[in-house]
Design an enzyme around this catalytic site. Structure first.
Site, short mmCIF file in Angstrom:
data_model
loop_
_atom_site.label_atom_id
_atom_site.label_comp_id
_atom_site.label_asym_id
_atom_site.label_seq_id
_atom_site.Cartn_x
_atom_site.Cartn_y
_atom_site.Cartn_z
N ASP B 18 0.81 -1.22 0.00
CA ASP B 18 0.00 0.00 0.00
C ASP B 18 0.84 1.27 0.00
O ASP B 18 0.64 2.17 -0.82
CB ASP B 18 -0.94 0.02 1.22
CG ASP B 18 -2.06 -1.00 1.08
OD1 ASP B 18 -2.03 -1.82 0.15
OD2 ASP B 18 -2.97 -0.97 1.93
N ARG B 98 0.85 6.23 16.88
CA ARG B 98 0.68 7.20 15.79
C ARG B 98 1.25 8.58 16.11
O ARG B 98 1.90 9.19 15.25
CB ARG B 98 -0.81 7.31 15.43
CG ARG B 98 -1.46 6.04 14.92
CD ARG B 98 -0.59 5.29 13.96
NE ARG B 98 -1.29 4.22 13.26
CZ ARG B 98 -0.64 3.30 12.54
NH1 ARG B 98 0.69 3.29 12.45
NH2 ARG B 98 -1.32 2.36 11.91
N ASP B 127 -6.82 6.08 12.38
CA ASP B 127 -5.40 6.46 12.27
C ASP B 127 -5.18 7.75 11.50
O ASP B 127 -4.30 8.54 11.83
CB ASP B 127 -4.60 5.32 11.63
CG ASP B 127 -4.42 4.18 12.62
OD1 ASP B 127 -4.40 4.45 13.84
OD2 ASP B 127 -4.30 3.02 12.18
N SER B 179 -6.53 -6.98 8.23
CA SER B 179 -5.35 -6.12 8.24
C SER B 179 -4.80 -6.07 9.66
O SER B 179 -5.52 -6.37 10.61
CB SER B 179 -5.70 -4.72 7.73
OG SER B 179 -6.62 -4.12 8.61
#
Lengths: 406, 406, 406, 406
Positions: B18, B98, B127, B179
């Site tokens: 990705d 994050r 996110d 995922s």
């Protein structure tokens, strides 16, 4: 303190040595009529023999009541609708039982025309507070006799001597090095050897649960159904509240579920270690939270969650019968209208974990919204505006801070 | 929306398919210089090969930084001092990572003179919010490019076609039907087959933990020492924050500890199922709470606890770098000054339980106060006044209600 | 953004220049049928002339509804039962009106078979949020057209030009250098010259209140009676909710009561100055609190009070129709069951102050308990135990700290 | 209760009849040395004459200390940084003074080698709790003598007789039909005729404030400057904390500002009416909030505000010296780092109102963001995404509810 005059008193009576001594002591010291009251809350003992024992020790009248359904339906379940937990660990098994005992005791006091009530809780613990706050709620003028705060029998030996002098039979079985309290929701242990907070509790202390090491090697799956936040069925079989909790106790106990070791803060201001077995309750709470996950709105959940420490504190501290608890219950019960669904749990070696949840009628989980592939209901571009406005105050602040540094 | 002009951009780059596509897409669409940044947060992959891959895919410059100690010391530990937990289950493993990635990304942007940053988070998840709120905190004027919200590559097939057209190597391994995100604190799974909320996650999905059924048949005991609320040693061996967490991950993983299956509420407004493995973090939280039990004042604990849902929400929603989180941290850190002591835990088949706690310096558990036998420090008679005054408002209310009924 | 297709739309229409332009613009841009809706919330303007104006400007159908009683009974009063106040000052006069307008607008949309709704709120303010959150509550699939966010008419001059080109009459009166919103609860002012936060608002801006300097030189006393937290009578005269609020507005306005100047935080993330006149509401809140003082339990009050900032935030941010607001309302309404009594207030030169309160049925103030002379109900000696146990944890902590210093 | 043995005691001594009787009573009953301590907290009385009086009545040693600066700097100001207010009205003037008196009393006890302390607060009020919680904080083993809970002098006549028998001069001035407490922050009135909660307090009772009706007919404007949440200057003139508060008292008193009439909930469980004059404090709080409006982040403010009822309760209930208050203060003080700026207030006839605020260094009000005309920093189109995502959970819920109805 001068002794208050008492004509007729209701004593919360278990039939054990301590409350037998209290029964005799009340007769001796107050010269009053004594009505004993024993509640079946699922403590697992046969209560009928208590009748004879009470009369032998001097009771004028004896009440023995089965309160199990009322206990689970009107006390345990409302509390579990809130996921109440004290200090992150304690499921309030003793705290929630005291108000019901006190309530029935005060009903009997009214029926029997008593001017006083008495209990066997010591002057250092939480239970005296829970009993007496409830007594005063039902009758602000009632006289409360708390023998442990009043008498001089301050050691085990003094108690035994008093029993001997008064022909109260002393159990032959050696006293266990801890005290305990049991009902349909839990059994608790405290005092004695548990006061060494570094020492693991001995395996032979536990009553309701197998040691996880002795639990079955094969996990068990169960499904619990909820309606408006109350458990109504296990594995498809509908049961009454007390039946359901008893059933979960059996299953949970078999798998060693629900042991907790907590150094907690008492309402009277000291820390005290409590060890608890709450097999059914532990399963019930996990299942309830699983159904809430799929049926409860986010803001409702977060707001409710922020209030639970306070709600649990109310119950722990003895304020079940209080306007603030009732007010909070309104909010909680409102939040439960949509909590309809089924949780699937895996039980294994001392632990239970949610592995699935569903709701036919009230699911707020919408695959259309959550999948990553398509963009019908949810427009990904909306996220930009969402982030931009949510960050606006942070951006303004950063500008201000940057200017300040100059 | 008109495309913003971008000269040089920092992309948070993992080296996977990705972000490789994003890297190429940024070059194609924006015609800008692209600096890639890959952070080692303990995700267990070798990051060095990423360098070559990035250059091959078109990166103009590559940053690879080991942030593990900073991650645990300045992000994970402050959060664990609060016992933060989201919706009763999630230990915030992705949420807390994050902000650190974004922080370093913005430092690089400054060093490299970039006018934009980019990330690979989708437009439906949390996110994107966490990245971008942090970006704007560090530079309110930064341009953010969020390809998933912008491009038309809205299906797996479209992505693969794009990769093929642009000579981006497609991994041979079959894409897993979920995922995941991994760092030193946890690994998360979401999407794909997990979206059936009734289905148990498959055993082969789990990475950090053995199945409880495969865990050792013998329990393991460990002792964790805390100073001012931070873990500093395990079984007597002092370790750095990242070493300690890695060590607990190994032990916890061996015993199958820290699996959670949660249907949670995202900040963007939808529910989403997340499955998590947090072996070390689960042990750490239990141990921390055990030491707090013996060292923390009751009112401090209860007040702090009532704020934790809100604090966890801040972190989950991406407000790590915000004045409200910093303000709350002041309160939390103040509460941790006395949290010095040792917890003893028993690890067994998917579960860890406190079995002891002690503190040489800060114990508030005083045997003299808690024992039932002697009456020196604590005068049992005081309890009567305590109860009488605490019940006063309840008694007055009962009188009022009684009068009203008449 | 591509324009959505719209067949028939309900526009919240005031008859002023801005919504007249919107009406025409909707016809021009969307080529759809337009139904206008004007609500009488007590803004003091005659609404009937709006009918002709709407038709002239192109409306296909016109609704004019008197919602004053519903407004006060079902929106203002529930909010005042909570003493809701935003950021310590703002009585939420505009915030509480928007949900009702949106509710009626959506009812009309249903009756008329409309697929869209529109409003005249700008893209920088709170009102767009309040309108649209309510719209989506009633119909999650409704199309919302927010002209201010869509069109290019971004200056006063552009608007006037558009009006001229489309034959919309431009009021001769000079536009005031601020904008305002009025209903039975309040009038608000913002923007224009008020954006200099250091400048005092000009006296000629105020509408509902006399300048305190011009108010009567003689104080006025009023008595307001409450039942279950709702005002039902003033000076012994029972009135409907809307009548009562209108009456208090007259009295309060005469005495210059209820002016507030606040720099507040909008839900969209910026600060904005609002100046408000809320004469009746200010009196009502003071009176309500006075009756609560004598009828509400302490813990109920303190718990409720801690939730009010959050409740006010919900209303301010547009979440009137939300499960969390409804849940909170349950708690609030439960707290109001005993709020029955009369408050006595003194009104003078811009200020109102409680000078007396009483309750025949629900007073918790008991002279017997509070007087200093006699000791029947309250035993002063009880205070010692109360203090001793309340200080126990503090004493233990002091001992610990003293030991630590050694 | 058996009398504890006391060798040397520090008595908080005002010089009035009650504490004079206590001084003599301590000598008579305990036969101990008595050290008197009188604190100047700005009560407005000359304290030097108290010295002679104390010696005459039997004091062995006399302390008179000016604590005004410490009072305002370390007690009043930290509390005002929080905008603390009890039950919406009371600015805690007496509550905040007691801990300081107790602190100094305990310092003297240490210096003088005393084993006991004593105060003149009754057994029904809050002050006994405030004094004694603070005493125990400083020395958990101190003996506390609370004469009002111990002696039999339970009526005014009994006291006067005791005074006569012991040659204590009885003031000729007639006792006022209320009791009061005064310091730099306020004067309070309670008891006596005020116990009729329906009766307005008599005008001749007030001490610090002119009747609003007698206040100047011309409004006065003042500007107060704050640094980190503390007032540092009035109308441009920098002053010490105590000077500044005294100055505001004079101005506020002249304009009749700061009268409050409250039926409040005492910590001992009963309701009690308190009437207060807090002229300077009322102005100070309004001004502080005004500067916060322009300098404080929204979420910081809302979170802080939700905690203030709890913080005020701590102070009211006597927990100034407690870990929970200190922990909360950390949070509050952190929130004040940016509270730098100037407030402009209008004072008139019993009321003060903010009319302007500014901050050179920390303003978060940005005209560029808030004006309606231009669209540079703030993009109105962002609001759509913001509303869409904020409404997502509400829309999903509406869909669920609609399905349910079918």
């Amino acid at each position: 303190m001068a002794k208050k005059e008492v004509k007729k008193i209701v004593l919360a009576y278990s039939g054990g040595l301590d409350t037998s001594i209290i029964l005799k002591w009340l007769k001796n010291e107050y010269g009053c009529e004594v009505v004993t009251f024993s509640a079946d809350l699922g403590q697992g003992d046969e209560l009928e023999p208590v009748r004879e024992k009470a009369f032998k020790t001097g009771a004028d009248k004896v009440y023995i009541d089965d309160l199990r359904e009322e206990f689970v339906r009107d006390f345990v379940f409302p509390m579990f609708r809130a996921n109440a937990i004290y200090e992150g660990s304690y499921l309030l098994g003793t705290s929630i039982a005291r108000p019901l005992i006190a309530k029935r005791q005060m009903e009997i006091a009214k029926i029997e025309g008593c001017d006083a009530v008495s209990h066997g809780a010591t002057g250092k613990g939480n239970d005296q507070v829970r009993f007496e706050l409830a007594y005063y709620h039902f009758n602000p003028g009632i006289t409360v006799v708390a023998p442990w705060r009043e008498w001089k029998l301050n050691s085990r030996q003094a108690l035994i001597n008093y029993a001997k002098r008064n022909d109260i039979p002393i159990p032959i079985t050696k006293k266990r090095p801890w005290s305990s309290d049991r009902n349909l929701l839990h059994i608790s242990f405290e005092g004695g050897i548990l006061e060494d907070t570094w020492l693991e509790p001995p395996e032979n202390m536990f009553v309701l649960t197998k040691a996880p090491e002795k639990a079955p090697n094969k996990p068990q799956y169960i499904e619990i159904e909820f309606e408006k936040g109350n458990a109504v069925a296990v594995d498809g079989v509908r049961m009454s509240p007390a039946e359901l909790l008893a059933h979960l106790n059996t299953i949970g106990g078999e798998h060693g579920i629900g042991r907790v070791d907590l150094l907690e803060n008492r309402s009277v201001g000291m820390k005290s270690r409590g060890v608890y077995e709450t097999p059914g309750g532990t399963i019930l709470r996990e299942a309830h939270m699983a159904v809430e996950q799929i049926t409860m709105d986010r803001e409702v959940m977060h707001l409710r969650d922020s209030l639970i420490p306070r709600y649990a504190e109310m119950i722990y501290n003895g304020y079940w019968f209080s306007p603030e608890r009732e007010m909070m219950q309104c909010l909680i019960d409102n939040s439960q209208q949509t909590v309809n669904g089924v949780a699937r749990l895996k039980l294994y070696k001392g632990h239970c974990r949610t592995v699935g949840r569903k709701s036919e009628s009230d699911s707020l989980f919408n695959l259309d919204f959550a999948t990553f592939e398509k963009d019908q209901v949810y427009n990904q571009a909306d996220a930009e505006g969402f982030i931009k406005l949510n960050s606006l105050r942070l951006r303004i602040r950063s500008l201000m801070l940057a200017n300040k540094k100059k």
